[in-house]
Write a protein that holds these residues in place. Sequence first.
Motif, mmCIF file in Angstrom:
data_model
loop_
_atom_site.group_PDB
_atom_site.id
_atom_site.type_symbol
_atom_site.label_atom_id
_atom_site.label_comp_id
_atom_site.label_asym_id
_atom_site.label_seq_id
_atom_site.Cartn_x
_atom_site.Cartn_y
_atom_site.Cartn_z
ATOM 1 N N ASN A 1 0.852 -1.177 0.000
ATOM 2 C CA ASN A 1 0.000 0.000 0.000
ATOM 3 C C ASN A 1 0.896 1.237 0.000
ATOM 4 O O ASN A 1 1.433 1.617 1.039
ATOM 5 C CB ASN A 1 -0.921 0.011 1.221
ATOM 6 C CG ASN A 1 -1.856 1.202 1.224
ATOM 7 O OD1 ASN A 1 -1.706 2.134 0.440
ATOM 8 N ND2 ASN A 1 -2.824 1.171 2.114
ATOM 9 N N LEU B 1 0.123 4.242 -0.062
ATOM 10 C CA LEU B 1 -0.446 5.341 0.713
ATOM 11 C C LEU B 1 -0.050 5.285 2.184
ATOM 12 O O LEU B 1 -0.226 6.260 2.916
ATOM 13 C CB LEU B 1 -1.964 5.358 0.564
ATOM 14 C CG LEU B 1 -2.470 5.457 -0.876
ATOM 15 C CD1 LEU B 1 -3.987 5.455 -0.904
ATOM 16 C CD2 LEU B 1 -1.901 6.660 -1.587
ATOM 17 N N GLU B 2 0.493 4.152 2.617
ATOM 18 C CA GLU B 2 0.957 4.028 4.003
ATOM 19 C C GLU B 2 2.391 4.507 4.181
ATOM 20 O O GLU B 2 2.898 4.525 5.292
ATOM 21 C CB GLU B 2 0.848 2.576 4.464
ATOM 22 C CG GLU B 2 -0.572 2.108 4.626
ATOM 23 C CD GLU B 2 -0.673 0.661 5.051
ATOM 24 O OE1 GLU B 2 0.337 -0.081 4.945
ATOM 25 O OE2 GLU B 2 -1.768 0.258 5.488
ATOM 26 N N GLN B 3 3.040 4.888 3.097
ATOM 27 C CA GLN B 3 4.416 5.354 3.177
ATOM 28 C C GLN B 3 4.476 6.701 3.882
ATOM 29 O O GLN B 3 3.609 7.554 3.679
ATOM 30 C CB GLN B 3 5.039 5.480 1.774
ATOM 31 C CG GLN B 3 5.128 4.164 1.052
ATOM 32 C CD GLN B 3 5.936 3.151 1.840
ATOM 33 O OE1 GLN B 3 7.102 3.362 2.136
ATOM 34 N NE2 GLN B 3 5.305 2.051 2.191
ATOM 35 N N GLN B 4 5.505 6.870 4.687
ATOM 36 C CA GLN B 4 5.697 8.131 5.387
ATOM 37 C C GLN B 4 5.967 9.237 4.372
ATOM 38 O O GLN B 4 6.715 9.026 3.407
ATOM 39 C CB GLN B 4 6.880 8.011 6.350
ATOM 40 C CG GLN B 4 7.119 9.233 7.181
ATOM 41 C CD GLN B 4 8.270 8.999 8.154
ATOM 42 O OE1 GLN B 4 8.738 7.900 8.344
ATOM 43 N NE2 GLN B 4 8.720 10.077 8.771
ATOM 44 N N ASN C 1 -3.185 -6.084 -5.685
ATOM 45 C CA ASN C 1 -3.054 -4.671 -5.350
ATOM 46 C C ASN C 1 -3.904 -3.890 -6.345
ATOM 47 O O ASN C 1 -3.796 -4.099 -7.563
ATOM 48 C CB ASN C 1 -1.607 -4.214 -5.525
ATOM 49 C CG ASN C 1 -0.668 -4.862 -4.555
ATOM 50 O OD1 ASN C 1 -0.768 -4.644 -3.353
ATOM 51 N ND2 ASN C 1 0.245 -5.698 -5.060
ATOM 52 N N TYR D 1 -6.247 2.999 -2.549
ATOM 53 C CA TYR D 1 -5.603 1.681 -2.617
ATOM 54 C C TYR D 1 -6.449 0.680 -1.848
ATOM 55 O O TYR D 1 -7.000 1.002 -0.788
ATOM 56 C CB TYR D 1 -4.204 1.712 -1.997
ATOM 57 C CG TYR D 1 -3.613 0.325 -1.864
ATOM 58 C CD1 TYR D 1 -2.929 -0.264 -2.918
ATOM 59 C CD2 TYR D 1 -3.766 -0.417 -0.689
ATOM 60 C CE1 TYR D 1 -2.411 -1.549 -2.815
ATOM 61 C CE2 TYR D 1 -3.256 -1.702 -0.579
ATOM 62 C CZ TYR D 1 -2.577 -2.263 -1.638
ATOM 63 O OH TYR D 1 -2.081 -3.537 -1.541
#
Length: 134
Positions: free
Chosen positions: A84, A86-89, A126, A119
């Motif tokens: 995902n 979108l979960e990245q810092q 994915n 996402y």
Amino acid sequence: MSTFHFQPVKGQAREIITAILKSPEVAACHRKAALALRLACEEIVMNVTAYAYPEGKSEGFLDVDISKTDRITIRFEDGGVPFNPLEQQKPDTRLSWKNRRIGGLGIFLVRRKVDDVRYVYENGKNVLTIEKVI
């Protein structure tokens, strides 16, 4: 609606990006929207081709669906490693290039260039969807 199926994904990033950009939906966009979609698609496709499938796995795929209403919606679906973005810092853009952590800048740029990014991991796939109002 345009639908594409690419297999295998490895080594085909340019071909995939070109096909998306030449789709009737994207090709008809005004220049500013087309440039934003180009940047977003390049980032997404490059990441899928580079990281979705472990080395030596040649049965990978990337399916792309493109639709147009008052916006362009592009849905990317792959069967690669669950990830995902979108979960990245979020990257600290105040830091110099030398002092930044690797990773996260691409999805940061995608989020800034399009109007919506979603996402979901469903049925072992994915699914990343971007939308750009036109």
